[in-house]
Design an enzyme around this catalytic site. Structure first.
Site, short mmCIF file in Angstrom:
data_model
loop_
_atom_site.label_atom_id
_atom_site.label_comp_id
_atom_site.label_asym_id
_atom_site.label_seq_id
_atom_site.Cartn_x
_atom_site.Cartn_y
_atom_site.Cartn_z
N ARG A 60 -6.58 16.11 0.14
CA ARG A 60 -5.18 16.49 0.38
C ARG A 60 -4.50 16.93 -0.91
NH1 ARG A 60 -1.63 12.00 3.35
NH2 ARG A 60 -1.36 11.28 1.22
N ARG B 11 -3.37 3.40 -2.87
CA ARG B 11 -3.47 3.67 -1.44
C ARG B 11 -4.79 3.13 -0.87
NH1 ARG B 11 0.48 7.81 0.36
NH2 ARG B 11 1.99 7.68 -1.31
N ARG C 122 6.24 16.10 -1.55
CA ARG C 122 5.02 16.88 -1.83
C ARG C 122 5.30 18.34 -1.53
NH1 ARG C 122 1.91 12.71 2.01
NH2 ARG C 122 1.65 11.03 0.51
#
Ligand code: ADP
Ligand code: 5GP
Length: 201
Positions: free
Chosen positions: A139, A150, A46
């Site tokens: 996020r 997730r 990321r």
């Protein structure tokens, strides 16, 4: 006298619950005491993540070859990617006589329980699923598909968190309170390590 060996600490909980945030705070405040077990993963880095610091970013072929060579303590398939703790990742921290922190998923926890690592197990849970979804979305790191995977995994992780597999459960609602609880749970380990460092001077 037996060599002093601080017990590792496993920190687990649904993706987005705040594990990395809490670990970062702990490592910033207690640099000398904690070392992070740098996992391998086949997922993409990321923005802001550093290879060799947050993870060892690798390919599936490379990682599978290393697994075949027996280089891993545990591995897991999570959200379409392979993750794993290498023996070296843990040894590197233990050699420094620091408390080794492992940020691993539920499958990793089950595997580690079969090893002789004997860590303390900490479960970090969100106040509720809504907050978890908000945090994951906030996020801005996940695609819609990854977000759904997730959240799906989170249901199982939360169930497993209630089976008594962990030594403590910390609800990360207010970050500062959760951090105080984490420090409180680890205070004895920190104090023992401090004493040992002082003795060695
Ligand atoms: P994890 O490592 O468990 O996947 P992160 O530490 O990346 O989770 O946290 C997910 C997101 O939630 C991040 O954007 C982080 O800043 C935020 N966050 C963490 N703890 C809290 C909290 N107590 N309240 C609100 N947001 C939080
Ligand atoms: P993320 O992609 O958000 O960094 O991590 C996804 C999940 O993989 C998290 O639950 C995290 O704890 C877990 N994870 C990270 N490294 C490892 C590892 O080495 N082994 C296992 N089993 N899970 C890991």
């Amino acid at each position: 006298m037996a060599e002093f060996a601080p017990r590792p600490v496993v920190i687990s909980g649904p993706s987005g619950t705040g594990k990395s945030t809490l670990i970062k705070k702990l490592m910033d405040d207690y640099k000398e005491y904690f070392g992070f077990s740098i996992s391998h993963t086949t997922r993409k880095a990321r923005p802001g993540e550093e290879d060799g610091k947050d993870y060892h970013f690798t390919t599936r072929d490379e990682m599978e070859a290393a697994i075949d060579r027996g280089e891993f303590v545990e591995t897991a398939e999570y959200s379409g990617n392979l993750y794993g703790t290498s023996k070296k990742a843990v040894e590197d921290v233990l050699e420094q006589k620091k408390i080794c922190i492992l940020d691993i998923d539920m499958q990793g926890v089950k595997s580690v329980k079969q090893t002789n690592l004997k860590p303390r197990y900490i479960f970090i849970r969100p106040p509720d699923m809504e907050a978890l979804e908000d945090r994951l979305k906030g996020r801005k790191t996940e695609s819609e598909e990854s977000l759904q995977k997730r959240l799906h995994s989170a249901i199982e992780e939360l169930e497993y968190g209630q089976t008594g597999a962990y030594d403590v459960t910390i609800i990360n609602d207010n970050l500062e309170i959760a951090y105080e609880e984490l420090k409180g749970f680890l205070s004895q380990d920190i104090a023992e390590l401090k004493k040992e460092k002082y003795r060695k001077r």
